[in-house]
Design a protein around this motif. Structure first.
Motif, short mmCIF file in Angstrom:
data_model
loop_
_atom_site.label_atom_id
_atom_site.label_comp_id
_atom_site.label_asym_id
_atom_site.label_seq_id
_atom_site.Cartn_x
_atom_site.Cartn_y
_atom_site.Cartn_z
N ASP A 194 -4.00 -2.93 -5.13
CA ASP A 194 -4.63 -3.73 -6.19
C ASP A 194 -4.73 -2.92 -7.49
OD1 ASP A 194 -4.92 -5.96 -4.64
OD2 ASP A 194 -6.98 -5.51 -4.02
N LYS A 230 -1.27 -2.88 -9.06
CA LYS A 230 -0.94 -4.15 -9.70
C LYS A 230 -1.66 -4.30 -11.03
CE LYS A 230 -0.46 -8.12 -7.85
NZ LYS A 230 -0.68 -9.39 -7.11
N THR A 231 -2.92 -3.88 -11.06
CA THR A 231 -3.69 -3.95 -12.31
C THR A 231 -3.06 -3.08 -13.39
OG1 THR A 231 -5.75 -4.38 -11.09
CG2 THR A 231 -5.96 -3.56 -13.35
N GLU A 276 0.81 -1.22 0.00
CA GLU A 276 0.00 0.00 0.00
C GLU A 276 0.84 1.27 0.00
OE1 GLU A 276 -3.11 -0.02 -0.54
OE2 GLU A 276 -3.41 -2.19 -0.36
N ASN A 317 -5.10 2.23 -4.27
CA ASN A 317 -4.69 1.11 -3.43
C ASN A 317 -3.73 0.23 -4.22
OD1 ASN A 317 -6.35 -0.74 -5.02
ND2 ASN A 317 -8.08 0.21 -3.94
#
Length: 448
Positions: free
Chosen positions: A272, A275-276, A260, A270
């Protein structure tokens, strides 16, 4: 105007053009009448200067423009009447020499010249649906994402000062002053102050960073290195040098977990989401390499499919571009022009084959694109121009104006876009089979 074809040899067409003196004189007279209506000559009322006087003053310069316009008109007419597809600017020759040119400028004689056109070859494209190509594709693995995230973390790595007396370790950041010398004499560009260097980053000359491991703040070290043979500064390439280095500060990297905190540093909501985004960028990179492989295989297939005469001037221009780049790269690297295991003549011959391939493929793609009605949309050109302008921060307007006011530069920007559009068109006609490969296999081929 009298036009006679004097020779036709391969892609070269030669014509003799005679512009009668009477026609030239009539055009000169018409131009002088126009000048008379506007001229304000001392000693004469506006618009009343005698034609003879105007001819003495302006006749030669006006006739020069008349001749240039007549030559251009003759060339346009030859192209239209004979349906020529011109490859390069026509070559003019004046067999009568300077004397005949001077007589024509004085409207006292015919003006004759020969013009040679180098034309584009005529060939049949034919069907392309029998071409079959394998396209290498690779999936983005979790390890690839982790590696990319680690690299992003390294970019925003923070450091905190080590305790007094602590010695530098690999990965530490040092702040140094240095003076480089060749044979005991300081050289230009070899001095720096308050320079940060991360040990193990390999950003300095090979061997430099390793000799600073174990140094502490306030230490002075003599670092001995050898500049690489292909070093960009030719006067330093391959030379032994010594650097007097003073270590001013030593700082150790702070821990930054891939999570984070890293996401927040890069402005993501965030981890996630980060990462996306990283995965999406990697997929785009993989796709780009995959497409380049497909395009290369397609061009190879097209190159082996067509054989026709090439415009000699286009080949020569392309060869000169390639060879000039090779000469510049060889100078920077301090290497000979001849490639390893070859003579310079053999290297030239190899590069000429490359030039011939590029010209041949350029003509093939242009022919396919023309038959298919492929076009470069204004929005595509605008996007490319915006990207080019972004490469020059602070000079965006100058770059934009340069391309918008320079048709040749704009054409150079349009050409690669057009080529990609043609490749897209051909890709819909041929058989493409995806072949799954590893990331290393995909990128290893790209490096080779």
């Amino acid at each position: 105007m009298q036009v006679t074809q004097t020779s036709s040899e391969g892609l070269k067409q030669e014509y003799k053009v005679v512009l009668p003196a009477g026609d030239l004189a009539a055009k000169l007279a018409a131009q002088l009448v126009e000048v008379q209506a506007k001229a304000q000559i001392k000693g004469f009322r506006p618009g009343k200067a005698p034609i003879g006087h105007l001819k003495k003053l302006y006749g030669k310069s006006i006739m020069s423009e008349v001749l240039q316009e007549a030559v251009n008109e003759a060339n346009r007419k030859i192209v239209e009447d004979h349906s020529l597809r011109v490859a390069v600017e026509p070559k003019l020759d004046f067999p009568g020499g300077q004397d005949e040119v001077e007589r024509a400028l004085a409207a006292e004689g015919d003006f004759a010249f020969t013009v040679t056109f180098e034309t584009l070859p005529t060939f049949e494209v034919g069907a392309l649906d029998d071409i079959a190509i394998e396209r290498p594709v690779a999936e983005v693995a979790e390890d690839d994402i982790t590696t990319a995230l680690k690299n992003l973390a390294d970019r925003v790595q923070e450091f905190e000062p080590r305790a007094e007396g602590a010695k530098a370790e690999n990965g530490d950041k040092l702040t140094i002053d240095f003076t480089g010398k060749l044979d005991g004499v300081a050289f230009e560009g070899g001095t720096g102050g308050d320079i940060d260097i991360v040990l193990g980053s390999n950003t300095f000359i090979p061997g430099f960073e390793e000799q600073l491991v174990g140094a502490g703040a306030g230490d002075e070290r003599l670092v001995k290195v050898t500049f690489p043979a292909d070093y960009s500064a030719q006067h330093l390439a391959g030379k032994d040098a010594e650097f007097e280095v003073t270590v001013k500060a030593v700082a150790a990297p702070t821990s930054l977990e891939i999570g984070e905190d890293l996401a927040k540093k890069y402005g993501f909501e965030n981890f996630d989401a980060m990462k996306t985004a990283v995965k999406s960028n990697l997929e785009a990179d993989f796709h780009k390499v995959s497409r380049e492989k497909l395009k290369r295989a397609l061009l190879d297939a097209l190159d082996g499919r067509y054989s026709f005469d090439l415009p000699p001037t286009l080949v020569e221009q392309e060869f000169n571009n390639i060879w000039s780049q090779h000469e510049a790269e060889s100078r920077r690297a301090g290497q000979p022009l001849a490639e390893e295991g070859k003579t310079e003549d053999e290297t030239r011959a190899e590069f000429r084959k490359i030039a011939e391939r590029r010209v041949r493929l350029g003509l093939v793609l242009a022919e396919i694109g023309q038959h298919a009605g492929v076009k470069v949309e204004d929005k595509d050109l605008t996007e490319a121009l915006v990207e080019r302008a972004r490469m020059f921060p602070g000079q965006e307007k100058q770059v934009w104006d340069f391309y918008r006011n320079n048709e040749q530069a704009l054409a150079q920007l349009r050409a690669p876009i057009y080529e990609e559009r043609v490749v897209d068109h051909i890709s819909k006609l041929i058989k493409i089979t995806d072949k799954t490969v590893t990331k290393d296999e995909l990128f290893k081929e790209e490096e080779e």
